[in-house]
Design an enzyme around this catalytic site. Sequence first.
Site, mmCIF file in Angstrom:
data_model
loop_
_atom_site.group_PDB
_atom_site.id
_atom_site.type_symbol
_atom_site.label_atom_id
_atom_site.label_comp_id
_atom_site.label_asym_id
_atom_site.label_seq_id
_atom_site.Cartn_x
_atom_site.Cartn_y
_atom_site.Cartn_z
ATOM 1 N N GLN A 79 55.053 30.785 24.449
ATOM 2 C CA GLN A 79 54.235 31.649 25.302
ATOM 3 C C GLN A 79 54.089 33.037 24.674
ATOM 4 O O GLN A 79 53.207 33.793 25.032
ATOM 5 C CB GLN A 79 54.853 31.783 26.699
ATOM 6 C CG GLN A 79 54.808 30.479 27.485
ATOM 7 C CD GLN A 79 55.326 30.599 28.909
ATOM 8 O OE1 GLN A 79 56.118 29.785 29.354
ATOM 9 N NE2 GLN A 79 54.882 31.616 29.652
ATOM 10 N N ARG A 84 56.229 30.613 37.190
ATOM 11 C CA ARG A 84 54.941 31.012 37.750
ATOM 12 C C ARG A 84 55.063 32.168 38.729
ATOM 13 O O ARG A 84 54.588 32.115 39.866
ATOM 14 C CB ARG A 84 54.245 29.842 38.425
ATOM 15 C CG ARG A 84 52.747 30.098 38.512
ATOM 16 C CD ARG A 84 51.976 28.896 38.935
ATOM 17 N NE ARG A 84 50.554 29.204 38.858
ATOM 18 C CZ ARG A 84 49.623 28.339 38.503
ATOM 19 N NH1 ARG A 84 49.927 27.126 38.185
ATOM 20 N NH2 ARG A 84 48.357 28.701 38.471
ATOM 21 N N CYS A 85 55.774 33.202 38.289
ATOM 22 C CA CYS A 85 55.764 34.444 39.067
ATOM 23 C C CYS A 85 56.180 35.528 38.106
ATOM 24 O O CYS A 85 56.662 35.242 37.021
ATOM 25 C CB CYS A 85 56.732 34.406 40.251
ATOM 26 S SG CYS A 85 58.463 34.464 39.778
ATOM 27 N N GLU A 109 49.882 33.962 39.259
ATOM 28 C CA GLU A 109 51.183 33.701 39.863
ATOM 29 C C GLU A 109 51.248 34.041 41.345
ATOM 30 O O GLU A 109 52.143 33.588 42.049
ATOM 31 C CB GLU A 109 52.237 34.454 39.050
ATOM 32 C CG GLU A 109 52.182 33.948 37.596
ATOM 33 C CD GLU A 109 53.064 34.690 36.641
ATOM 34 O OE1 GLU A 109 53.310 35.880 36.889
ATOM 35 O OE2 GLU A 109 53.517 34.094 35.653
#
Lengths: 288, 801
Positions: B238, B385-386, B755
Amino acid sequence: MIPGAFEYHRPTSVDEAIALMSRHGDEGRVIAGGHSLIPMMKLRLAEPGHLIDLRDLVSLKGIRPAGRCIEIGAMTTQQEVVASELLAEACPILREAALLIADPQVRYCGTLGGNVANGDPGNDMPAVMQCLDASFVLRGPKGEREVPARDFYEAAYFTARAEDELLTAVSLPIPPAGHGYAYEKLKRKVGDYATAAAAVVLTMSGGSCESASIALTNVGQTPLFAEAAGQALVGTKVDEAAVARAVEAAKDIAEPVADMRGPEEYRTHVTGVMVRRAVERALARAQA
Amino acid sequence: MTDATEMTLEEREATLGGIGCARKRKEDIRFIQGKGNYVDDIKLPGQVFGDFVRSPYAHARVKSIDTAAAKAVPGVLAVLTADDLKPLNLHWMPTLAGDTQAVLADEKVHFQNQEVAFVIGEDRYAVSDGIQAVEVDYEDLPVLVDPKQALAEDAPVLREDVEDKDNVGQGTRRHPNHIFTWDVGDKDAADQAFSGAAVTIKEEIFYQRVHPCPLEPCGCVASMDPVRGELTLYGTFQAPHVVRTVVSLIAGLPEHKIRVIAPDIGGGFGNKVGAYPGYVCATVGTIVLGRPVKWVEGRIDNLSTTAFARDYHMTGELAADSNGRIAAIRVHVLADHGAFNAHAQPSKWPAGLFSIVTGSYDIPSAHIAVDGVYTNKAPGGVAYRCSFRVTEASYLIERMVDVLAQKVGLDKAEIRLRNFVTPEQFPYTSCLDWEYDSGDYPTALNKVLEAVDYKGLLEEQAEKRKRGELMGIGLATFTEIVGAGPSRNCDILGIGMFDSCEIRIHPTGSAIARLGTKSQGQGHETTYAQILATELGIPSDDITVEEGDTDTAPYGLGTYGSRSTPVAGAAAAQAARKIKAKAQKIAAHMLEVGEKDLEWEVDRFKVKGLPEKAATMKEIAFAAYQNLPEGLEPGLEAVNYYDPPNFTYPFGAYLCVVDVDRLTGEVKVRRFYALDDCGTRINPMVIEGQVHGGLTEAFAIAMGQELTFDETGNIQGASFMDYFLPTAVETPVWETDFTVTPSPHHPIGAKGVGESPNVGGVSAFSNAVVDAFAHLGVSHMPMPHTPWRVWKQCQALGIGE
């Protein structure tokens, strides 16, 4: 997730398959759809030295009437069960149950024979076969025999099939016209094994239950034929008291293990709920 | 000088396909044809494979490793153990959190499936046979899976390697299994508010251990060119540039000799931020063998060893007046970090941005303490996902506001409206020192309440309750904090969390842009091009967006924490503005007027007052290579490194309606209405897709995902047999909506959205489930709300039969 080395065989006749099975004994494993065996091999929980692929045995495919029975070849896929007009007409519980197995991709590969022969208590068709009082046709070097589904399962992955026998077909008696049926399966998501499931077939006559058969999926080491639960309905109007007795009788024989689907207590409880709901739906479908 | 087309202004704007248009995703053309290029698609000449021998024990001493039989397996080329890595000092590696992590188990294993040896072979089959042939002699040790027990006085010491250290990178330790205490806020002020409060509530809220579970697991191909002395590392990264720097620092290779390439990535969700032993072992393997080494983990490996998320044992308290106006919040967290402190957070934040826990509410005082603890579980602690630990914070405050509403007898929408930071208060500084850039919470909530007929739902619920039916209505009015981040308080390994964009305009008016971020499915090739189209007046279809190759892309900190649009998106706009400034000079020269006589219109500079006299960006691009004013260098390129002045604060209001089957415990989501405000909307279709994906993952977390351990440390449910990835069948129907409150400090006012739906979604689901039981006196139920857990609640209330 890489299997060990094995020899691959692709027999073109049942006799050849049985010969291969005899020759390789416990080193050999037959493969049909592969949905149980391949994952086990990838985890190296199964390491057969010889893989005997049955896909060329065309004689083991097909659904045909045979007198008062229907015979389904072991290599018939779940999708073919779903699509069969004959089964939809004569024995619709099979379509209902098959549609609750995994997902379309799996159903196009997975076979009825593999599902019932493997002895995995999570498989759905064994209980349905017990409910219908079907028999399994086994062929070995010494010939052919039939074993009732209700006598076939001994423990998880252990069945009455001998090592050199091939399950070639399922023979099921056609249930009486107007019978009610239902397969109720509680699962966490598409593709999951049942938290608990119940198959019910019953017939009604003059407002009274003439026959009833109940079997349970994935709440024990084997599929469970809940004979007492079915008997609790026979001769009754399938009223609340009778249903409650059937539910209790089914829960009495359920012996689920705790897993991610829930603790034993919960899985026993929902066994009862599935039986109740299956009986209610079967009753609604039965012709008086 | 204008082109001959007779397009109207609107048509010209539409042709650009810029900000606000719902153009289809450019990357999907290859993905839906199966033409993506993922790590496992990479096949280099002479490539070999590597994989791990993993520990069956969660805590054991490694007494001996016998690799002789494995080395004799045909096709096996090498077997690496910690002892082989020791001379290179690579048997341990630094984590992003200041701790160290064993690359291959060094004398001890600390969690089940930990990497013990690395087998390299000609193909995967040989490697797998080799793994089976490695004989490891273990002596099992007492296992700790409960962080509370880990801090007991007589608890076994897990990390003997740091037993004597009073600090492992994030603060003072007070126990051999303790990692840090992070303490923020004004304890005295909070305590005082509690002692004088009319109402207080306290709730134990556990956010279970979950895993981001991207569809593509982690992997890499390491390839050393022994002649040039250059290492190329392809991987599921990532943050490719950070990987390059980390590899340089730990492997001792000069950074210019390392090329990191992140090809197409099949989802990341935080799981692909960190560095894993596989990357190190493949790199050592290629250096030793002189052949490319591929390592791609399996699903069980991914779920049981790579970075997990959450595992936060939270105790929350609120103090309020009798009208439900919140005066203070106190939180204590016992954070289970597993065997190594390897969570991915900006260096200065041992609990990430958890102090955003005051949420959307104007709370005068707060105190938070977080204790990090070692246990015999896999390391990690990423933001799934935050933004960093924001889901935990948001879940806590959104749950507690509901508990407070119940206690004071207020409607859950009303208590939120009474406590919201008001629109007039922005920019708003929270008592924990976050400066919220912009927001309008009441408008968002009221829009949702109206859209779903909230009053009607409450009436229906009251009716159902009379009949003994269980219906729940859940609200979440969350605030995210994304776009990490300003380099004054955000860094990874000492590198400020800026991001970058480099743009080159070609003579014929098309362009390529390279950015320091890396899409894992977010659609960057589509949306960045839209920002540039609007800024530059070049159609987005004529702009190629490239990311992921450290030899070509400018340095950036990667994609996670919804930072791409807030940081790299801003860099894109700023780089484009540099180009536009130069273009204006060229246009003035072309049109023989002064720069100040020009004004910009969609895709061209016009002479003020003479609308027919104009130069389009396409024309200017050509001129940049042949017709320049004196003293101006040729070409039309720019690069911008953007250090954001602040975070951005997207927010939203979600409402969820559930019906509960009290006999099976199944929860059916009947309706989910999600309003998101992410500021300026770049591509509404991409936003909707992001919201759908985020809500689906939130649904999965709230309703089924969990990684649990038995008392001997065996991980439970680490395969798709059990780990809950909902299919389209289980996934509810999503209704989406929006308001637009631009960020005042972002060049285009955008805030990031990927997110938000996970942050807000989890609490909306959980609040709805608990609300179904609220009239029976239930204030909290533990996640995930699986059928058996919900049924246990029914049973406890005597309504389960």
